[in-house]
Design a protein around this motif. Sequence first.
Motif, short mmCIF file in Angstrom:
data_model
loop_
_atom_site.label_atom_id
_atom_site.label_comp_id
_atom_site.label_asym_id
_atom_site.label_seq_id
_atom_site.Cartn_x
_atom_site.Cartn_y
_atom_site.Cartn_z
N UNK A 148 0.85 -1.20 0.00
CA UNK A 148 0.00 0.00 0.00
C UNK A 148 0.88 1.25 0.00
N UNK A 149 0.29 2.39 -0.37
CA UNK A 149 1.04 3.63 -0.18
C UNK A 149 1.45 3.72 1.29
N UNK A 150 2.49 4.45 1.56
CA UNK A 150 2.99 4.51 2.92
C UNK A 150 2.78 5.91 3.49
N UNK A 151 2.14 5.94 4.66
CA UNK A 151 1.99 7.22 5.35
C UNK A 151 2.99 7.26 6.50
N UNK A 152 4.00 8.11 6.36
CA UNK A 152 5.04 8.17 7.40
C UNK A 152 4.57 8.84 8.68
N UNK A 153 3.58 9.72 8.51
CA UNK A 153 3.20 10.59 9.62
C UNK A 153 3.63 11.99 9.25
N UNK A 154 3.18 12.95 10.04
CA UNK A 154 3.56 14.34 9.79
C UNK A 154 3.80 14.98 11.14
N UNK A 179 -5.20 1.99 10.29
CA UNK A 179 -5.37 1.82 8.86
C UNK A 179 -4.36 2.67 8.10
N UNK A 180 -4.16 3.89 8.57
CA UNK A 180 -3.22 4.77 7.89
C UNK A 180 -1.77 4.35 8.14
N UNK A 226 -1.76 -0.66 7.27
CA UNK A 226 -3.01 -1.23 6.74
C UNK A 226 -3.02 -2.76 6.65
N UNK A 243 11.61 3.78 3.36
CA UNK A 243 10.21 3.97 3.75
C UNK A 243 9.52 2.62 3.89
#
Lengths: 475, 400
Positions: free
Chosen positions: A2-8, A83-84, A87, A381
Motif C-alpha cells: 500500500x502507499x505509505x503514510x510516514x506521519x507528519x 489503517x493509515x 493497513x 520507507x
Amino acid sequence: MYPFWEGLFIHSTLYLAFTSAFHVLASHITVAAAWFNLYLERRAVRENREEFYVYLKRSALGLLVFAYVFGALAGVGIWQTTTAANPRGISTLIHNFVLYWGSEWYMFLIDVIGIIAYYYTFGRVSRQTHLRLAWILALGGTGTLSIIVGILSFKLTPSAWFETGLSLSGFFNTTFWPQLFMRFAFMFTITAAWALLIAGSFPRGFYQREHIIRRAALFGLIGLFAGIAIWLTWFEPSLPVNAKAILPSRAIPAPTFPMIYFGLIATFIGLVFAFVAPQMQRRIFAVGAMVVLFGAIFGAERTREVLRKPDIISGYMSSNQLLFRDIPVRGIASEEKRLSQTGMLGNLPFVPAPDKMANVASDLTFGSSDPEIAAGRVLAIQQCGSCHSVSKQTAMTVAGVRLDLRSQANLLKMRNLTTASKIDAYLKSIGGFPYMHPFVGTDAERRALARYFEAFLHSTYPETAPTSQAQQEVK
Amino acid sequence: MTVGEMLKMMRDPLGAPFFPPALQVLLVVTWVLHIFFVTTALGSSALSIFAFTFRRTSESWLQLGRIAARLSPNSVGLGIVTGIAPLLFVQTIYDPLWYAANTLSGFWSAMFIFIMMGGYSLAYVFYLKGSKDGRLVFTAALSFVLLFFAGWVMHVLHSVSIRPDQWLRWYMPDGVIDTRGVTFHAYNIPRLVFLLPLQAALSLSAVVMFAAWYMRKRSDDHAFLEWTAGLGRKLGLVVSPIYGVAGLAWALTEGPEFGVTALIAVPVLGLSAALTGYFLALKRPIDKAPLSLAVWLAALLGVAVIREAIRVASMARFGYSVADYPYRMDWGSILVFGGTTIVGVMVVLYLVLVLYQANASKEGTISPRVERLGKIATGMLGAWFGFFFLVGIYTVLFLR
C-alpha cells in the motif's frame, strides 16, 4: 503493498499510540464503572438507599458524555490511525475476525444505547427496571472486552492458528485468557480513579460521599493487586520466548518501565490515601490519578505492542507488512522469500522501479539527485518506516527535543556507522537482533538503502559527514 | 502491472470469512443507519444554531432549538457507533480501496477522530451549558463546522477509494513519493452537497416530525407540536426538489467518469420527485410521522444502493468484483456472530423499547410485555458468557 503514510510532525505510530492509550483509559472505565455502579445500585434497591442515586446519576452523565462516546470515538480513531499507519496488519485482523468484530459491535451497541437508556430513565422507570439496565451495561461492557482481547492477543500469539487456519484457534490463543482477566482486574483500578473523580466533586459530608470513596478505593486496590498477580504468575510466563527476550532489551524505550512503575506506585498510594482519609479527597487528586494512569497505560500498551517486534502479527507478518511465513492450510506463501529473489523495487504496487522515479535534488533526498539515493529512500520507507523515523518529516522539535521515533539517523550515529559501507555491513547483519528482521531485497537494493541512510545521517548530524570529521581531525 | 493486477495483489490473502456478496448487502444496509444518524447530527446542530441566532424572540423556535441541541451530540454518538459496521464490511471486501485511500490521505485519516471529538465535545458544551438560555452559540457553530469537516474528510476518503487508476499518480506526483498524506486528492462537490447538507435537512425534517409525534402523550402544548411537525413537512417540501437538482449535478459531474450518468440521474430524480410528492400529499404530518420516517429511511436505502452501484461500476473497469472475492466459510466466526446477533438484537430491542416507553408518556410506564422481554434479554446476555466460554474451552481442548 500500500502507499505509505510516514506521519507528519510525529511518526504515524505515535498517532496510534496516543489514540490507543486514550481509548484504553476511556473504555476500561466504562466496563468497570458499570460493575461498580451495578454494585451501588443493587445496594440502593435492596437497602432502599436513595442517596446512592445521586452518585449514580452523576456518574452516568459523566460516562455518557466522556467514557462511552469518547471511548467509541477513540476506538474508531484506532481504526483510522492503524489503517493509515499499518493497513496490512489491520487487514489480517479484519479478514480473520470481521465477524467477531461484528459481534463486538452488538455489545458496543448495547453499551451506547444502554448508557443513553440508563441515564435518561433515572426516576422515570421502576427501580427494578433501572437495575436491569445496570446489569445490561455491566454485561455488555464485559462482552466488548472479552471479544476485543481475543483479537488483540492474536497479534502476539496466533498459536494454533498457524496449523489449523481457523479463526477460533487464533482467537482463543495462549495469551487470551491471562490478558482477559488481567485487564478486567486493572479496570477496577482505573474505575476507582473515576469514582473518586465523581464522588470527590460532592461537598464534604454530602450523602454517602466518604462511603463511596472508600468502596471505590477498595475496589481499585483489589483490582491493582489482582492485576499484578495475574501478570506475574500467568501472563508473563505465557509470553513467547521472543517476547521475553525483547522485554529487557533496548527495543522498549528507556522511560517506559519507570513510567509504568511510577504509575503503579502512585496509584497504590493514591488509593490507600483515599481509603484511609476519604474526607480529604479532592477532585484535583482524581484528575492527577487519571493523568498518571494515562501515562502508565501509554507505557503498558506501547510495551505490549513492542513485545511482538519485529512483527505486526507475531510469526506471520513483519512490521514492514510483508508476510514471511507459509500457511499451507490457508494457501498462503511467504512474500519475503519471493521478494528476496526478485528484489523489492518494481515488484510491489507502491514500491516503484527505479525507472519510474524522478531523480531530482530535493529536501527529501537531502539535496542529492543520485538515483541510488532516490531508490534508497523508497526502500527505507518500505522496510524501516513502520518502526523508525527515516526522514525529517516525522521529527518535530519541541523545546529543543526532537520527537522522532527510533530515528535511523540517531541509531547510526550512536553506533558510529557514518559511511555507506559501514551501514551496508550493518544492514547485512540486522537479522541477528531479536527485534529485527533481515533486510529483504537484492544486494544492490541494500547498498542503495545504505546510501540513503548515509545521506540522512549526514544531513541530520552534519558533524558526522566525512568533511566535517576530517576538519575536526585537522583541528 | 495493470490496475486490475494491482488490485488483485492488494487483496488480503486470507480472503473473506463469509460469502462476500452477503457482506456487501450488510455494508449497504448498515450504512443507511450510519448516514441517518450522521445527517441527523448535522441537521439538528444547524437547527439549534439557527434557532438561537435568528429566532431568539420566538419561544417555539427556542424550544425546538433546545430539543435539537440535545439531539445533536446523541446523534453523533449513534452515528459513530453505527459507522463501525459499514467500516468493518468495507475493509473486508474492498480492502485495497479503503486502505489505499486511508494511506494516501493518512494525515486526515488520523486527524478525523480528533476533529470528531472536538465537534462532539462542543455540541455537548452547548447542550449542557448554552441551550437553556442561548448562550455560547459559538460552541454550537464551531461544533457544526468540525462535524461537517469530518464529513468532508470521509467524502474525500471515499472519492479517493473509487479511483484506483489515479493512486500512483497521487502517491508519486512528478515521480517522487509523497508520504505526508495531507492532500485532498479527490472530491465531488455536488455529491457532497447531496449527501451531507441536503440529506441533513431531510433527516431533520423526518426527525422533527417524529419528535412531535413522540411527545404528543406527554406534552400539553399541542400547538407547539403541530407547529413543529408542520415545520418538518415544510422543510421536506422545500428541500426535496433541491435534492433532485443536486443529485442531477452529481450525476452529470461524477457519472461520466464511471459511465454511470443515467444510473445516478434516474434514481435520484425519482427519489426527489417521490419525496416531493410525499410531502405535498402529507396533510397531517404529526399523525403520519412514523410513516414519514420510514419513507425517508427507504429513500436513504435507495441512496446507499446508488452509492454502491457507482463503486461497483468503477471497480468493474479494472475487473474487480465482490462476487470474485476469495472466501472461505469460517464456521467459528459464523457461530460466534450468529449467537451474538440473537442476543444483541433482543437486548437492543429491549433498550430501545424502554427508552421509548419511559419518555413517551408523562408517567413513563414500561409495559409488562417489555418488562418480560427485559428479563429474557438480560438472561440471554448472561447466558452469552456461558456460550462464549464454552466455545473457548472447546477450542483450547479440541482445536489443536
